[in-house]
Design a protein around this motif. Structure first.
Motif, PDB file in Angstrom:
ATOM      1  N   TYR A  59       0.855  -1.158  -0.009  1.00 14.01           N
ATOM      2  CA  TYR A  59      -0.015   0.026   0.131  1.00 14.01           C
ATOM      3  C   TYR A  59       0.854   1.241  -0.010  1.00 14.01           C
ATOM      4  CZ  TYR A  59      -3.716   3.167   1.371  1.00 14.01           C
ATOM      5  OH  TYR A  59      -4.807   4.150   1.257  1.00 14.01           O
ATOM      6  N   GLU A  60       0.756   2.042  -0.993  1.00 11.07           N
ATOM      7  CA  GLU A  60       1.573   3.203  -1.255  1.00 11.07           C
ATOM      8  C   GLU A  60       3.172   3.089  -0.870  1.00 11.07           C
ATOM      9  OE1 GLU A  60      -0.681   6.360   1.030  1.00 11.07           O
ATOM     10  OE2 GLU A  60      -2.059   6.239  -0.238  1.00 11.07           O
ATOM     11  N   ASP A  61       3.592   1.786  -1.513  1.00 14.77           N
ATOM     12  CA  ASP A  61       5.040   1.245  -1.232  1.00 14.77           C
ATOM     13  C   ASP A  61       5.797   1.455  -2.610  1.00 14.77           C
ATOM     14  OD1 ASP A  61       7.173   0.036  -0.788  1.00 14.77           O
ATOM     15  OD2 ASP A  61       6.527  -1.835   0.145  1.00 14.77           O
ATOM     16  N   PRO A  62       6.690   2.408  -2.495  1.00 17.34           N
ATOM     17  CA  PRO A  62       7.414   2.561  -3.992  1.00 17.34           C
ATOM     18  C   PRO A  62       8.156   1.435  -4.313  1.00 17.34           C
ATOM     19  CG  PRO A  62       8.554   3.746  -2.022  1.00 17.34           C
ATOM     20  CD  PRO A  62       7.327   3.307  -1.498  1.00 17.34           C
ATOM     21  N   ASN A  63       8.363   0.547  -3.618  1.00 23.41           N
ATOM     22  CA  ASN A  63       9.161  -0.924  -3.617  1.00 23.41           C
ATOM     23  C   ASN A  63       8.134  -2.150  -4.104  1.00 23.41           C
ATOM     24  OD1 ASN A  63      11.718   0.439  -3.363  1.00 23.41           O
ATOM     25  ND2 ASN A  63      11.200   0.320  -1.188  1.00 23.41           N
ATOM     26  N   ALA A  64       6.869  -1.600  -4.137  1.00 28.24           N
ATOM     27  CA  ALA A  64       6.023  -2.533  -4.487  1.00 28.24           C
ATOM     28  C   ALA A  64       6.161  -3.185  -5.924  1.00 28.24           C
ATOM     29  CB  ALA A  64       4.502  -2.020  -4.169  1.00 28.24           C
ATOM     30  N   PRO A  65       6.013  -4.471  -6.124  1.00 30.71           N
ATOM     31  CA  PRO A  65       5.784  -5.166  -7.445  1.00 30.71           C
ATOM     32  C   PRO A  65       4.800  -4.295  -8.352  1.00 30.71           C
ATOM     33  CG  PRO A  65       5.014  -6.397  -5.881  1.00 30.71           C
ATOM     34  CD  PRO A  65       5.365  -5.515  -5.217  1.00 30.71           C
ATOM     35  N   LYS A  66       5.192  -4.499  -9.478  1.00 28.61           N
ATOM     36  CA  LYS A  66       4.318  -3.946 -10.413  1.00 28.61           C
ATOM     37  C   LYS A  66       2.926  -4.743 -10.857  1.00 28.61           C
ATOM     38  CE  LYS A  66       6.718   0.033 -11.418  1.00 28.61           C
ATOM     39  NZ  LYS A  66       6.197   1.020 -10.443  1.00 28.61           N
ATOM     40  N   ALA A  67       1.685  -4.153 -10.744  1.00 25.03           N
ATOM     41  CA  ALA A  67       0.593  -5.116 -11.222  1.00 25.03           C
ATOM     42  C   ALA A  67       0.680  -5.631 -12.550  1.00 25.03           C
ATOM     43  CB  ALA A  67      -0.438  -3.995 -11.042  1.00 25.03           C
ATOM     44  N   ASN A  68       0.315  -6.762 -12.443  1.00 26.01           N
ATOM     45  CA  ASN A  68       0.243  -7.513 -13.974  1.00 26.01           C
ATOM     46  C   ASN A  68      -1.222  -8.030 -14.086  1.00 26.01           C
ATOM     47  OD1 ASN A  68       0.157  -9.884 -12.130  1.00 26.01           O
ATOM     48  ND2 ASN A  68       2.186 -10.451 -12.380  1.00 26.01           N
ATOM     49  N   SER A  69      -2.189  -7.778 -13.106  1.00 22.89           N
ATOM     50  CA  SER A  69      -3.629  -8.312 -13.359  1.00 22.89           C
ATOM     51  C   SER A  69      -4.518  -7.248 -12.882  1.00 22.89           C
ATOM     52  CB  SER A  69      -3.726  -9.538 -12.905  1.00 22.89           C
ATOM     53  OG  SER A  69      -3.990  -9.764 -11.522  1.00 22.89           O
ATOM     54  N   LEU A  70      -5.852  -7.297 -13.081  1.00 24.35           N
ATOM     55  CA  LEU A  70      -6.947  -6.549 -12.507  1.00 24.35           C
ATOM     56  C   LEU A  70      -8.074  -7.398 -12.496  1.00 24.35           C
ATOM     57  CD1 LEU A  70      -7.676  -3.524 -11.494  1.00 24.35           C
ATOM     58  CD2 LEU A  70      -8.541  -3.176 -13.734  1.00 24.35           C
ATOM     59  N   LYS A  71      -8.591  -7.600 -11.274  1.00 28.21           N
ATOM     60  CA  LYS A  71     -10.027  -8.691 -11.326  1.00 28.21           C
ATOM     61  C   LYS A  71     -10.975  -7.648 -10.685  1.00 28.21           C
ATOM     62  CE  LYS A  71     -11.622 -12.915  -9.723  1.00 28.21           C
ATOM     63  NZ  LYS A  71     -11.005 -13.983  -9.322  1.00 28.21           N
ATOM     64  N   VAL A  72     -12.301  -8.156 -10.753  1.00 28.36           N
ATOM     65  CA  VAL A  72     -13.321  -7.131 -10.033  1.00 28.36           C
ATOM     66  C   VAL A  72     -13.225  -8.262  -8.947  1.00 28.36           C
ATOM     67  CG1 VAL A  72     -15.782  -6.537 -10.263  1.00 28.36           C
ATOM     68  CG2 VAL A  72     -14.396  -6.561 -12.290  1.00 28.36           C
ATOM     69  N   ALA A  73     -13.606  -7.268  -7.979  1.00 23.92           N
ATOM     70  CA  ALA A  73     -13.833  -7.777  -6.473  1.00 23.92           C
ATOM     71  C   ALA A  73     -14.973  -7.181  -5.859  1.00 23.92           C
ATOM     72  CB  ALA A  73     -12.708  -7.808  -5.597  1.00 23.92           C
ATOM     73  N   VAL A  74     -15.699  -7.841  -4.874  1.00 26.11           N
ATOM     74  CA  VAL A  74     -16.888  -7.209  -4.354  1.00 26.11           C
ATOM     75  C   VAL A  74     -16.646  -7.270  -2.762  1.00 26.11           C
ATOM     76  CG1 VAL A  74     -18.440  -7.525  -6.136  1.00 26.11           C
ATOM     77  CG2 VAL A  74     -18.224  -9.135  -4.328  1.00 26.11           C
ATOM     78  N   SER A  75     -17.091  -6.437  -1.955  1.00 25.80           N
ATOM     79  CA  SER A  75     -17.141  -6.471  -0.504  1.00 25.80           C
ATOM     80  C   SER A  75     -18.209  -5.903  -0.090  1.00 25.80           C
ATOM     81  CB  SER A  75     -15.947  -5.681   0.006  1.00 25.80           C
ATOM     82  OG  SER A  75     -15.926  -4.274  -0.302  1.00 25.80           O
ATOM     83  N   ALA A  76     -18.949  -6.258   1.307  1.00 25.07           N
ATOM     84  CA  ALA A  76     -20.205  -5.671   1.904  1.00 25.07           C
ATOM     85  C   ALA A  76     -19.860  -5.327   3.257  1.00 25.07           C
ATOM     86  CB  ALA A  76     -21.103  -6.665   1.947  1.00 25.07           C
ATOM     87  N   LEU A  77     -20.428  -4.243   3.786  1.00 28.47           N
ATOM     88  CA  LEU A  77     -20.469  -3.769   4.817  1.00 28.47           C
ATOM     89  C   LEU A  77     -21.898  -4.177   5.669  1.00 28.47           C
ATOM     90  CD1 LEU A  77     -19.301  -2.061   7.241  1.00 28.47           C
ATOM     91  CD2 LEU A  77     -20.552  -0.036   6.267  1.00 28.47           C
ATOM     92  N   VAL A  78     -21.656  -5.439   6.288  1.00 30.48           N
ATOM     93  CA  VAL A  78     -22.863  -5.829   6.742  1.00 30.48           C
ATOM     94  C   VAL A  78     -23.232  -5.198   8.213  1.00 30.48           C
ATOM     95  CG1 VAL A  78     -24.333  -7.699   7.065  1.00 30.48           C
ATOM     96  CG2 VAL A  78     -22.717  -7.793   5.223  1.00 30.48           C
TER      97      VAL A  78
END
Length: 156
Positions: A7-26
């Motif tokens: 998270y906001e890490d300049p040394n993070a690896p580069k993204a190679n995918s994007l997938k739709v996720a869902v979440s819920a505040l129940v």
């Protein structure tokens, strides 16, 4: 499969995918929030996961909440769309996914609390007790936005 959140890490690896996720505040009738303790990263979270082919986002979140918590829900609203290119998730199979989650509000309508392979514990938590849990900043943002009850959904 284990995962590492960057998270906001300049040394993070580069993204190679994007997938739709869902979440819920129940939230239940007492105002408590349904939370899980994740098995893949050890963090506490609202329930959620990846959307599958043939599902709508609302169907996916109902399925994910049931799978991870044992609770049946009905979707009541949209908190927002959360996608931050500075938040990537690295999996041990080499996938590095950019965060993209559609977060809903939902009401419990049945079922019983139970864990799954994705949740080592599940429970109803008072909102003021959330500060005592290890929650990732991206999940905090979803919870905060959902609790604020804005008429308009959040988006980046």
């Amino acid at each position: 499969m284990s995962r590492t959140d960057f998270y906001e890490d300049p040394n993070a690896p580069k993204a190679n995918s994007l997938k739709v996720a869902v979440s819920a505040l129940v939230r239940n009738s007492h105002g408590q929030i349904l939370m899980i303790h994740r098995t893949d990263n050890g963090k506490c979270s609202i329930p959620g996961g990846g959307m599958e082919v043939g599902e709508t986002p609302a169907q996916a979140v109902v399925r994910e909440v049931r799978e991870e918590t044992g609770i049946d829900v009905t979707v009541t609203g949209l908190v927002g769309i959360f996608s931050n290119p500075e938040h990537v998730i690295a999996y041990d199979d080499g996938e590095v996914r950019q965060e993209f989650s559609i977060c809903f509000t939902a009401d419990p309508v049945g079922g019983a609390l139970q864990t799954s392979s994705e949740s080592k514990s599940v429970g109803w938590i008072e909102p003021e007790d959330l500060v005592n849990l290890a929650i990732h900043p991206s999940i905090w943002l979803r919870i905060e936005r959902g609790l604020e009850g804005h008429a308009e959904p959040y988006y980046t």
